[in-house]
Design an enzyme around this catalytic site. Structure first.
Site, PDB file in Angstrom:
ATOM      1  N   ARG A   1     -49.921  -4.687-115.656  1.00  0.00           N
ATOM      2  CA  ARG A   1     -50.659  -5.503-114.677  1.00  0.00           C
ATOM      3  C   ARG A   1     -49.814  -6.730-114.402  1.00  0.00           C
ATOM      4  O   ARG A   1     -49.476  -7.476-115.332  1.00  0.00           O
ATOM      5  CB  ARG A   1     -52.029  -5.920-115.204  1.00  0.00           C
ATOM      6  CG  ARG A   1     -52.650  -7.028-114.338  1.00  0.00           C
ATOM      7  CD  ARG A   1     -54.071  -7.357-114.655  1.00  0.00           C
ATOM      8  NE  ARG A   1     -54.957  -6.326-114.154  1.00  0.00           N
ATOM      9  CZ  ARG A   1     -56.254  -6.503-113.923  1.00  0.00           C
ATOM     10  NH1 ARG A   1     -56.808  -7.665-114.150  1.00  0.00           N
ATOM     11  NH2 ARG A   1     -57.004  -5.520-113.481  1.00  0.00           N
TER      12      ARG A   1
ATOM     13  N   HIS B   1     -54.170  -1.461-106.403  1.00  0.00           N
ATOM     14  CA  HIS B   1     -54.965  -1.350-107.639  1.00  0.00           C
ATOM     15  C   HIS B   1     -55.411   0.121-107.780  1.00  0.00           C
ATOM     16  O   HIS B   1     -56.585   0.450-107.629  1.00  0.00           O
ATOM     17  CB  HIS B   1     -56.170  -2.297-107.554  1.00  0.00           C
ATOM     18  CG  HIS B   1     -56.839  -2.566-108.862  1.00  0.00           C
ATOM     19  ND1 HIS B   1     -56.382  -2.074-110.062  1.00  0.00           N
ATOM     20  CD2 HIS B   1     -57.964  -3.298-109.171  1.00  0.00           C
ATOM     21  CE1 HIS B   1     -57.174  -2.483-111.036  1.00  0.00           C
ATOM     22  NE2 HIS B   1     -58.141  -3.219-110.526  1.00  0.00           N
TER      23      HIS B   1
ATOM     24  N   GLN C   1     -58.241   1.578-110.223  1.00  0.00           N
ATOM     25  CA  GLN C   1     -59.572   1.200-109.738  1.00  0.00           C
ATOM     26  C   GLN C   1     -60.114   2.261-108.768  1.00  0.00           C
ATOM     27  O   GLN C   1     -61.309   2.560-108.747  1.00  0.00           O
ATOM     28  CB  GLN C   1     -59.469  -0.166-109.040  1.00  0.00           C
ATOM     29  CG  GLN C   1     -60.783  -0.691-108.491  1.00  0.00           C
ATOM     30  CD  GLN C   1     -61.700  -1.251-109.572  1.00  0.00           C
ATOM     31  OE1 GLN C   1     -61.287  -2.049-110.388  1.00  0.00           O
ATOM     32  NE2 GLN C   1     -62.940  -0.824-109.565  1.00  0.00           N
TER      33      GLN C   1
ATOM     34  N   ASP D   1     -65.082  -7.692-102.874  1.00  0.00           N
ATOM     35  CA  ASP D   1     -64.191  -8.174-103.939  1.00  0.00           C
ATOM     36  C   ASP D   1     -64.120  -9.700-103.795  1.00  0.00           C
ATOM     37  O   ASP D   1     -64.585 -10.254-102.789  1.00  0.00           O
ATOM     38  CB  ASP D   1     -62.801  -7.519-103.754  1.00  0.00           C
ATOM     39  CG  ASP D   1     -61.804  -7.875-104.849  1.00  0.00           C
ATOM     40  OD1 ASP D   1     -62.213  -8.442-105.888  1.00  0.00           O
ATOM     41  OD2 ASP D   1     -60.598  -7.594-104.664  1.00  0.00           O
TER      42      ASP D   1
ATOM     43  N   CYS E   1     -65.459  -4.262-107.580  1.00  0.00           N
ATOM     44  CA  CYS E   1     -64.543  -3.955-108.678  1.00  0.00           C
ATOM     45  C   CYS E   1     -64.763  -4.884-109.870  1.00  0.00           C
ATOM     46  O   CYS E   1     -64.410  -4.541-110.986  1.00  0.00           O
ATOM     47  CB  CYS E   1     -63.103  -4.013-108.190  1.00  0.00           C
ATOM     48  SG  CYS E   1     -62.690  -5.566-107.392  1.00  0.00           S
TER      49      CYS E   1
ATOM     50  N   ARG F   1     -64.176   2.945-115.161  1.00  0.00           N
ATOM     51  CA  ARG F   1     -62.761   2.589-115.329  1.00  0.00           C
ATOM     52  C   ARG F   1     -62.196   3.281-116.566  1.00  0.00           C
ATOM     53  O   ARG F   1     -61.064   3.739-116.572  1.00  0.00           O
ATOM     54  CB  ARG F   1     -62.582   1.062-115.474  1.00  0.00           C
ATOM     55  CG  ARG F   1     -62.999   0.228-114.272  1.00  0.00           C
ATOM     56  CD  ARG F   1     -62.168   0.486-113.031  1.00  0.00           C
ATOM     57  NE  ARG F   1     -60.731   0.396-113.266  1.00  0.00           N
ATOM     58  CZ  ARG F   1     -60.051  -0.740-113.461  1.00  0.00           C
ATOM     59  NH1 ARG F   1     -60.661  -1.899-113.401  1.00  0.00           N
ATOM     60  NH2 ARG F   1     -58.742  -0.725-113.675  1.00  0.00           N
TER      61      ARG F   1
HETATM   62  N1  NVA Z   1     -58.386  -8.618-105.712  1.00  0.00           N
HETATM   63  C1  NVA Z   1     -58.700  -8.985-107.066  1.00  0.00           C
HETATM   64  C2  NVA Z   1     -59.061  -7.777-107.865  1.00  0.00           C
HETATM   65  C3  NVA Z   1     -59.503  -8.043-109.279  1.00  0.00           C
HETATM   66  C4  NVA Z   1     -59.839  -6.814-110.027  1.00  0.00           C
HETATM   67  C5  NVA Z   1     -57.516  -9.706-107.684  1.00  0.00           C
HETATM   68  O1  NVA Z   1     -56.375  -9.255-107.486  1.00  0.00           O
HETATM   69  O2  NVA Z   1     -57.721 -10.725-108.350  1.00  0.00           O
HETATM   70  N1   CP Z   2     -61.721  -4.550-111.808  1.00  0.00           N
HETATM   71  C1   CP Z   2     -60.800  -5.034-112.634  1.00  0.00           C
HETATM   72  O1   CP Z   2     -59.610  -4.717-112.546  1.00  0.00           O
HETATM   73  O2   CP Z   2     -61.280  -5.882-113.587  1.00  0.00           O
HETATM   74  P1   CP Z   2     -60.396  -6.743-114.596  1.00  0.00           P
HETATM   75  O3   CP Z   2     -59.633  -7.746-113.778  1.00  0.00           O
HETATM   76  O4   CP Z   2     -61.388  -7.372-115.537  1.00  0.00           O
HETATM   77  O5   CP Z   2     -59.467  -5.820-115.307  1.00  0.00           O
END
Ligand code: NVA
Ligand code: CP
Length: 344
Positions: free
Chosen positions: A114, A141, A144, A237, A279, A324
Site C-alpha cells: 500500500r 484500489h 477493494q 468514498d 469502502c 475484504r
Molecule cells: N480514496 C481513499 C480510499 C480509502 C480506502 C483514499 O485513498 O484515502
Molecule cells: N477500504 C480500505 O482500504 O480501508 P483501509 O484504509 O482501512 O484499509
C-alpha cells in the site's frame, strides 16, 4: 497434458496491481472464488492453500481493513504475515524500490504493497520475482473491487445489467477502479461528481474498452437526478484521500453531492433493489478528529454520507468490509496457491 498445465498455472505467480491487468472472466472468477472461500470459512472448512508461505505486508499509508484482511487471510490460508510499516524499513529513504523488492522477494513468497505511487507498485512487482498485491495506490484500489462486487453479487445474485452510482471525488483510486471493474463485469456505472473531479480521459478510455466488450453503459455527470435514476448501488468514498490535504476546496465542491436519503428517494428504485456501499473509513458524524476539525472550520457534521444513510436499511458497508478478507484470500490463493483453476 498441456491443458492441465495451463489450468493449474492460470493465475500462479501473477501480481494483482490493477483490475485492468486481468480479463473480465478472471475478475469474475475472483469474485466467485471469494464467495466460495467465505462459505468455507463460515462452515469451518479449512483452506490452507498457502501452508508454509511467508507474506510481507508493506504499508506506506495507514490502514484498518486492508491490513487486517491481509493478516487474517494469510493466517487462514496457513501462511505467515509480517507487517512492515513505512517507519520500520529502509524503503524510499535509504533503499530503492528495486533493491527492496529483490531482498523481500528472496525471503517472502508474496508481497502486499500500500503506497502512494502506482509506479512503485509496478517496480516492486518487476523486481521481486514473487506476486505483488496492490493494497491501494494513489491511482487504483483493486483488492477493494473484488470485495465490492462480491458484496453486490451476494445482495442481488448477479452483476450484469445492474446500475451502480459512485458519488464524490470521481478521480480517486476507488472511483477509477469502480468504473473499470464495472465495465469489465457488465455493470452500468455512473460517476456523479462536479466537473472539476470528473474521470480523466485516460481512465475513461481504459473503462470504455472493456465496456465495448461487455455492453456496460458508462456515464460521468454532475447531474444528481440522471446519475441516481433506477440505480441499484449508491457508493461513496471520502472527499479527501490519503496524501491529499485540500479540505476546504473539497468541502466546497462536494457538499452538494453528499449522499443523503433524498438521493435514495430520487432514484425511484424499490428498497429491496437498492444498497449503499462505502469502502470505509467514512465521515458520517463527528466521532473522529477529522470530523471534528471539519465541523469547527466549515460547520458541517457529516461529509460524504449522512449518518441516516449510514445506519439505514440500505447500508451494506460493514458486510463489504468483512468481504475484504474473503476476497483478499481469493486473490492470494489464486496467485500463490498452485490451485487447479477451471479453464477461464
Ligand atoms: N480514496 C481513499 C480510499 C480509502 C480506502 C483514499 O485513498 O484515502
Ligand atoms: N477500504 C480500505 O482500504 O480501508 P483501509 O484504509 O482501512 O484499509
Amino acid at each position: 497434458m498441456v491443458l492441465e498445465k495451463f489450468e493449474q498455472s492460470h493465475f500462479q505467480g501473477r501480481s494483482f496491481l490493477a483490475v485492468k491487468d486481468f480479463t473480465p472472466e478472471e475478475i469474475e472468477f475472483l469474485v466467485d472464488f471469494s464467495l466460495h472461500l467465505k462459505y468455507l470459512k463460515k462452515n469451518n472448512i479449512s483452506h490452507h492453500y498457502l501452508e508454509g508461505k511467508n507474506i510481507a505486508l508493506l504499508f506506506e499509508k495507514t490502514s484498518t481493513r486492508t491490513r487486517s484482511a491481509f493478516t487474517t487471510a494469510s493466517i487462514d490460508l496457513g501462511a505467515h504475515p509480517e507487517f512492515l510499516g513505512s517507519n520500520d524499513i529502509q524503503l524510499g529513504k535509504k533503499e530503492s524500490v528495486a533493491d527492496t523488492a529483490k531482498v523481500l522477494g528472496s525471503m517472502f513468497d508474496g508481497i502486499e504493497f500500500r503506497g502512494f505511487s502506482h509506479a512503485n507498485a509496478e517496480a516492486l512487482a518487476k523486481y521481486a520475482g514473487v506476486p505483488v498485491w496492490n493494497g491501494l495506490t494513489d491511482d487504483w484500489h483493486p483488492t477493494q473491487m473484488i470485495a465490492d462486487f462480491m458484496t453486490v453479487k451476494e445482495n442481488f445474485g448477479y452483476l450484469k445489467g445492474l446500475n451502480l452510482t459512485f458519488v464524490g471525488d470521481g478521480r480517486n483510486n476507488v472511483a477509477n477502479s469502480l468504473l473499470v471493474a464495472s465495465a469489465m463485469l457488465g455493470v452500468n456505472c455512473r460517476i456523479l461528481a462536479p466537473q472539476e473531479l470528473h474521470t480523466s480521459p485516460e481512465v475513461m478510455a481504459i473503462a470504455q474498452k472493456f465496456a465495448d466488450q461487455t455492453g456496460a453503459e458508462l456515464l460521468v455527470t454532475d447531474d444528481i437526478e440522471t446519475a441516481v435514476k433506477d440505480t441499484n448501488v449508491i457508493y461513496t468514498d471520502v472527499w479527501v484521500s490519503m496524501g491529499e490535504t485540500n479540505w476546504e476546496e473539497r468541502v466546497k465542491l462536494l457538499k452538494p453531492y453528499q449522499v443523503n436519503m433524498e438521493m435514495f428517494k430520487l432514484s425511484g428504485t424499490p428498497a429491496d433493489k437498492l444498497i449503499f456501499l462505502h469502502c470505509l473509513p467514512a465521515f458520517h458524524d463527528t466521532q473522529t478528529e477529522y470530523g471534528q476539525d471539519v465541523e469547527e472550520k466549515y460547520g458541517i457534521t457529516e461529509m460524504e454520507v449522512t449518518d441516516e444513510v449510514f445506519n439505514s436499511q440500505y447500508a451494506r458497508q460493514f458486510e463489504e468490509a468483512e468481504n475484504r478478507m474473503h476476497s483478499i484470500k481469493a486473490i492470494m490463493a489464486a496467485t500463490l496457491g498452485n490451485l487447479f483453476v477451471p479453464k477461464i
